[in-house]
Design a protein around this motif. Structure first.
Motif, PDB file in Angstrom:
ATOM      1  N   LEU A 309      24.716  31.305 -33.031  1.00  0.00           N
ATOM      2  CA  LEU A 309      24.488  32.648 -32.498  1.00  0.00           C
ATOM      3  C   LEU A 309      24.128  32.537 -31.021  1.00  0.00           C
ATOM      4  O   LEU A 309      23.365  31.647 -30.623  1.00  0.00           O
ATOM      5  CB  LEU A 309      23.365  33.336 -33.279  1.00  0.00           C
ATOM      6  CG  LEU A 309      23.695  33.592 -34.757  1.00  0.00           C
ATOM      7  CD1 LEU A 309      22.459  34.018 -35.538  1.00  0.00           C
ATOM      8  CD2 LEU A 309      24.784  34.651 -34.888  1.00  0.00           C
ATOM      9  N   TYR A 310      24.704  33.445 -30.220  1.00  0.00           N
ATOM     10  CA  TYR A 310      24.514  33.408 -28.765  1.00  0.00           C
ATOM     11  C   TYR A 310      24.148  34.791 -28.248  1.00  0.00           C
ATOM     12  O   TYR A 310      24.475  35.816 -28.859  1.00  0.00           O
ATOM     13  CB  TYR A 310      25.819  33.020 -28.065  1.00  0.00           C
ATOM     14  CG  TYR A 310      26.363  31.648 -28.350  1.00  0.00           C
ATOM     15  CD1 TYR A 310      25.990  30.555 -27.578  1.00  0.00           C
ATOM     16  CD2 TYR A 310      27.293  31.455 -29.372  1.00  0.00           C
ATOM     17  CE1 TYR A 310      26.531  29.297 -27.817  1.00  0.00           C
ATOM     18  CE2 TYR A 310      27.835  30.199 -29.612  1.00  0.00           C
ATOM     19  CZ  TYR A 310      27.446  29.125 -28.832  1.00  0.00           C
ATOM     20  OH  TYR A 310      27.981  27.885 -29.064  1.00  0.00           O
ATOM     21  N   LYS A 311      23.572  34.784 -27.050  1.00  0.00           N
ATOM     22  CA  LYS A 311      23.477  36.028 -26.282  1.00  0.00           C
ATOM     23  C   LYS A 311      24.881  36.434 -25.856  1.00  0.00           C
ATOM     24  O   LYS A 311      25.721  35.568 -25.564  1.00  0.00           O
ATOM     25  CB  LYS A 311      22.690  35.782 -24.989  1.00  0.00           C
ATOM     26  CG  LYS A 311      21.218  35.760 -25.130  1.00  0.00           C
ATOM     27  CD  LYS A 311      20.601  35.520 -23.755  1.00  0.00           C
ATOM     28  CE  LYS A 311      19.094  35.472 -23.892  1.00  0.00           C
ATOM     29  NZ  LYS A 311      18.448  34.996 -22.680  1.00  0.00           N
ATOM     30  N   ASP A 312      25.122  37.730 -25.726  1.00  0.00           N
ATOM     31  CA  ASP A 312      26.430  38.197 -25.252  1.00  0.00           C
ATOM     32  C   ASP A 312      26.845  37.497 -23.960  1.00  0.00           C
ATOM     33  O   ASP A 312      28.010  37.151 -23.764  1.00  0.00           O
ATOM     34  CB  ASP A 312      26.383  39.715 -24.985  1.00  0.00           C
ATOM     35  CG  ASP A 312      26.497  40.535 -26.271  1.00  0.00           C
ATOM     36  OD1 ASP A 312      26.906  39.969 -27.307  1.00  0.00           O
ATOM     37  OD2 ASP A 312      26.164  41.731 -26.230  1.00  0.00           O
ATOM     38  N   ALA A 313      25.886  37.283 -23.066  1.00  0.00           N
ATOM     39  CA  ALA A 313      26.213  36.756 -21.731  1.00  0.00           C
ATOM     40  C   ALA A 313      26.861  35.379 -21.787  1.00  0.00           C
ATOM     41  O   ALA A 313      27.574  34.990 -20.860  1.00  0.00           O
ATOM     42  CB  ALA A 313      24.946  36.694 -20.876  1.00  0.00           C
ATOM     43  N   VAL A 314      26.646  34.636 -22.880  1.00  0.00           N
ATOM     44  CA  VAL A 314      27.231  33.296 -22.981  1.00  0.00           C
ATOM     45  C   VAL A 314      28.705  33.380 -23.372  1.00  0.00           C
ATOM     46  O   VAL A 314      29.556  32.713 -22.779  1.00  0.00           O
ATOM     47  CB  VAL A 314      26.458  32.445 -24.021  1.00  0.00           C
ATOM     48  CG1 VAL A 314      27.111  31.078 -24.178  1.00  0.00           C
ATOM     49  CG2 VAL A 314      24.998  32.309 -23.625  1.00  0.00           C
ATOM     50  N   LEU A 315      29.014  34.197 -24.364  1.00  0.00           N
ATOM     51  CA  LEU A 315      30.372  34.203 -24.931  1.00  0.00           C
ATOM     52  C   LEU A 315      31.313  35.200 -24.265  1.00  0.00           C
ATOM     53  O   LEU A 315      32.524  35.092 -24.402  1.00  0.00           O
ATOM     54  CB  LEU A 315      30.312  34.535 -26.434  1.00  0.00           C
ATOM     55  CG  LEU A 315      29.659  33.506 -27.355  1.00  0.00           C
ATOM     56  CD1 LEU A 315      29.795  33.950 -28.811  1.00  0.00           C
ATOM     57  CD2 LEU A 315      30.283  32.130 -27.184  1.00  0.00           C
ATOM     58  N   VAL A 316      30.755  36.186 -23.576  1.00  0.00           N
ATOM     59  CA  VAL A 316      31.586  37.293 -23.079  1.00  0.00           C
ATOM     60  C   VAL A 316      31.773  37.172 -21.567  1.00  0.00           C
ATOM     61  O   VAL A 316      30.795  37.168 -20.812  1.00  0.00           O
ATOM     62  CB  VAL A 316      30.912  38.644 -23.427  1.00  0.00           C
ATOM     63  CG1 VAL A 316      31.726  39.804 -22.873  1.00  0.00           C
ATOM     64  CG2 VAL A 316      30.745  38.770 -24.936  1.00  0.00           C
ATOM     65  N   GLN A 317      33.028  37.036 -21.157  1.00  0.00           N
ATOM     66  CA  GLN A 317      33.342  36.985 -19.727  1.00  0.00           C
ATOM     67  C   GLN A 317      34.108  38.251 -19.352  1.00  0.00           C
ATOM     68  O   GLN A 317      35.233  38.467 -19.817  1.00  0.00           O
ATOM     69  CB  GLN A 317      34.177  35.744 -19.381  1.00  0.00           C
ATOM     70  CG  GLN A 317      33.339  34.504 -19.107  1.00  0.00           C
ATOM     71  CD  GLN A 317      32.695  33.929 -20.344  1.00  0.00           C
ATOM     72  OE1 GLN A 317      33.351  33.809 -21.361  1.00  0.00           O
ATOM     73  NE2 GLN A 317      31.422  33.593 -20.280  1.00  0.00           N
ATOM     74  N   ASP A 318      33.490  39.064 -18.543  1.00  0.00           N
ATOM     75  CA  ASP A 318      34.078  40.336 -18.135  1.00  0.00           C
ATOM     76  C   ASP A 318      34.907  40.101 -16.876  1.00  0.00           C
ATOM     77  O   ASP A 318      34.346  39.731 -15.834  1.00  0.00           O
ATOM     78  CB  ASP A 318      32.931  41.317 -17.840  1.00  0.00           C
ATOM     79  CG  ASP A 318      33.341  42.743 -18.080  1.00  0.00           C
ATOM     80  OD1 ASP A 318      34.555  42.993 -18.207  1.00  0.00           O
ATOM     81  OD2 ASP A 318      32.442  43.603 -18.132  1.00  0.00           O
ATOM     82  N   PRO A 319      36.251  40.286 -16.933  1.00  0.00           N
ATOM     83  CA  PRO A 319      37.084  39.972 -15.767  1.00  0.00           C
ATOM     84  C   PRO A 319      36.611  40.702 -14.506  1.00  0.00           C
ATOM     85  O   PRO A 319      36.379  41.913 -14.526  1.00  0.00           O
ATOM     86  CB  PRO A 319      38.478  40.458 -16.197  1.00  0.00           C
ATOM     87  CG  PRO A 319      38.447  40.430 -17.680  1.00  0.00           C
ATOM     88  CD  PRO A 319      37.039  40.762 -18.074  1.00  0.00           C
ATOM     89  N   GLY A 320      36.453  39.946 -13.447  1.00  0.00           N
ATOM     90  CA  GLY A 320      36.047  40.516 -12.169  1.00  0.00           C
ATOM     91  C   GLY A 320      34.565  40.824 -12.085  1.00  0.00           C
ATOM     92  O   GLY A 320      34.077  41.317 -11.070  1.00  0.00           O
ATOM     93  N   TYR A 321      33.845  40.566 -13.163  1.00  0.00           N
ATOM     94  CA  TYR A 321      32.423  40.910 -13.166  1.00  0.00           C
ATOM     95  C   TYR A 321      31.561  39.715 -13.575  1.00  0.00           C
ATOM     96  O   TYR A 321      30.696  39.269 -12.829  1.00  0.00           O
ATOM     97  CB  TYR A 321      32.199  42.105 -14.102  1.00  0.00           C
ATOM     98  CG  TYR A 321      30.780  42.596 -14.131  1.00  0.00           C
ATOM     99  CD1 TYR A 321      30.132  43.001 -12.959  1.00  0.00           C
ATOM    100  CD2 TYR A 321      30.071  42.667 -15.330  1.00  0.00           C
ATOM    101  CE1 TYR A 321      28.817  43.443 -12.988  1.00  0.00           C
ATOM    102  CE2 TYR A 321      28.764  43.117 -15.362  1.00  0.00           C
ATOM    103  CZ  TYR A 321      28.144  43.501 -14.186  1.00  0.00           C
ATOM    104  OH  TYR A 321      26.847  43.939 -14.223  1.00  0.00           O
ATOM    105  N   THR A 322      31.817  39.172 -14.775  1.00  0.00           N
ATOM    106  CA  THR A 322      31.034  38.001 -15.203  1.00  0.00           C
ATOM    107  C   THR A 322      31.963  36.853 -15.591  1.00  0.00           C
ATOM    108  O   THR A 322      31.725  36.167 -16.585  1.00  0.00           O
ATOM    109  CB  THR A 322      30.112  38.335 -16.394  1.00  0.00           C
ATOM    110  OG1 THR A 322      30.932  38.782 -17.491  1.00  0.00           O
ATOM    111  CG2 THR A 322      29.094  39.389 -16.051  1.00  0.00           C
TER     112      THR A 322
END
Ligand SMILES: [Zn+2]
Length: 383
Positions: A309-322
Motif C-alpha cells: 500500500l502506498y500514498k497516491d503521490a508514490v504511484l500516481v504521476q500526473d503528466p506535466g504536474y507530478t
C-alpha cells in the motif's frame, strides 16, 4: 571510603535495572505454550458504499498447536475489539472441547493481552481451533482498519474506502491474534462488503459469493507463512492496471491513466530482484503482487506481502504536474524499497522488533542499488 564502592554500587544498580527490565519485557511477550499456525479471518463491513458504518463484524478461527502438556491458559492480543460471545475451542476432529465463557476471560489493558482460562487443559502436540466472534472499529487514525475518501472528478461525489496498516502492533485492532513477528502463520481472508465496492488482499481472489441484500463476500487464497503485521486488505471502488492474480497497480479510476510509469517500474523491479537473488517473486510463495494507492496513508509505502500500500503521490504521476525527474526518482526508490521487503522482512523475518533495523537496512540499501539497476531513462542522470 573504598574506591571500588561507587563501581560496585553502579554494578548493583545496572544489575537490578536489567532484572526489572527483563521482567517487564517478558510481561509483554506471549508465552510459547501454543503456536498459531492458521487464521481463517472474515471481516464484514456494515452499511453500503455511500453510507459505511464505523463498526465492522469479525470472525476468526485460529488453528493452534499445543507445544506443552497441560496448557491451562491461552494468551493472545486484542485492542479495541469487543468479543461478542463465548469463544469456542474445537479439537482437530472438529468436535467442541470447551465453550469458554466471555466473562471468564481476563484482559490486561497495559499489554493488550487477553487470557482464556481453560477447564480442559490442552494436550501436548495436539491441534485445536479457537473461534472468536467480535466487532471492531473502522478507524480514522491510519492504524488497523481505517477509512479514507476522495472526490470523484466527474461527479464531485465523495468516494469512501477502507484499508489497513498492521505494522507494528495494529493487527490486534482488526482481529484477536498472536501479534508478534516470530509467531508466523498462514492466513485466509474473506471480506464481506456492499455492492459498489471491491476488495483486494495479500493473495489472489478465489471467488466472490452473493451474501444477499446487495452484499458480497470475496474469498482470497491462503497466504504464505508470514507475520501478523504483514496482513492487509483494501476495500474501495478501484481500477486495476494489469492482472490482479499476477501483478497490477490499483488506484481510483480517475488515476488509471496516471499509473503507467509505476506499473512499468514495478514490473522491472520485481523481475530484477528475482534475477539478482536467484529466486523469482512467485517462488517466495505468493503468485500475486499488487501495488495499491490511497489518498491517506501513514507512510510512503507499507510492504504487506502481495499487497503493498502506498500514498497516491508514490504511484500516481500526473503528466506535466507530478511526472518530473524528482517525482520519478521518488517513485522508483520507494517501489524498489518496498518490493525488496518481499525478500528481506517478509520471507525472512526478524524475531523481535529490536531487530527491525535489519529489515530497513537491507531495504534501504536495495532501494538505491536497484534504482540504479532498473532500466529507466531517468537513471542515466544519476551516474
Ligand atoms: Zn522499509
Amino acid at each position: 571510603m573504598n574506591s571500588l564502592g561507587p563501581v560496585i554500587w553502579l554494578l548493583a544498580v545496572i544489575l537490578s535495572l536489567s532484572v526489572i527490565g527483563g521482567g517487564e519485557c517478558s510481561d509483554y511477550r506471549l508465552s510459547r505454550n501454543v503456536l498459531p499456525t492458521f487464521y481463517d479471518l472474515t471481516i464484514s463491513l456494515r452499511g453500503d458504499a455511500e453510507n459505511p458504518e464505523e463498526i465492522f463484524d469479525g470472525e476468526v478461527k485460529i488453528t493452534l498447536h499445543a507445544l506443552q502438556a497441560n496448557v491451562q491458559q491461552i494468551t493472545l492480543h486484542k485492542d479495541n475489539i469487543d468479543i461478542l460471545s463465548n469463544a469456542q475451542l474445537y479439537n482437530d476432529a472438529g468436535l467442541i472441547v470447551e465453550d469458554i465463557v466471555n466473562t471468564s476471560m481476563t484482559y490486561k489493558q497495559e499489554t493488550q493481552q487477553l487470557t482464556l482460562h481453560l477447564e480442559q487443559p490442552l494436550v501436548a502436540m495436539q491441534s485445536y481451533v479457537l473461534l472468536f466472534k467480535y466487532t471492531g472499529i473502522v478507524r480514522t487514525d491510519m492504524t488497523g482498519l481505517f477509512s479514507a475518501s476522495y472526490i470523484e472528478e466527474q461527479t464531485g461525489k465523495t468516494k469512501w474506502m477502507a484499508l489497513t496498516q498492521m505494522q507494528r502492533l495494529n493487527a490486534r485492532l482488526v482481529f484477536p491474534c498472536f501479534d508478534e513477528p516470530a509467531l508466523k502463520a498462514k492466513f485466509q481472508v474473506h471480506i464481506g462488503r456492499p455492492n459498489g465496492l471491491n476488495a483486494i488482499s495479500n493473495t489472489k481472489l478465489l471467488e466472490t459469493t452473493d451474501d444477499g441484500h446487495n452484499r458480497f463476500v470475496d474469498h482470497f487464497d491462503v497466504t504464505p507463512l508470514m507475520s501478523t503485521y504483514l496482513l492487509a486488505f483494501m476495500i474501495s471502488d478501484y481500477k486495476a492496471r494489469g492482472n490482479l492474480s499476477d501483478f497490477a497497480v490499483v488506484s481510483r479510476p480517475d488515476y488509471y491513466n496516471k499509473t503507467q510509469f509505476s506499473y512499468q517500474v514495478g514490473q522491472q523491479v520485481m523481475s530484477a530482484f528475482g534475477k539478482l537473488f536467484h529466486q523469482p517473486y512467485p517462488d517466495l510463495g505468493n503468485q500475486a503482487l499488487l501495488y495499491a494507492s490511497s489518498p491517506r496513508f501513514p507512510h510512503n509505502g507499507m510492504e504487506n506481502w502481495g499487497l503493498i500500500l502506498y500514498k497516491d503521490a508514490v504511484l500516481v504521476q500526473d503528466p506535466g504536474y507530478t511526472d518530473g525527474w524528482e517525482d520519478q526518482e521518488y517513485c522508483i526508490r520507494i517501489l524498489a524499497h518496498e518490493t525488496s521487503h518481499m525478500w528481506f522482512g517478509n520471507s525472512v523475518t526478524f524475531k523481535w522488533w529490536s531487530y527491525f533495523w535489519l529489515n530497513e537496512a537491507f531495504a534501504r540499501y536495495y532501494e538505491y542499488f536497484m534504482a540504479h539497476q532498473v532500466n529507466v531513462h531517468t537513471i542515466i542522470y544519476w551516474c
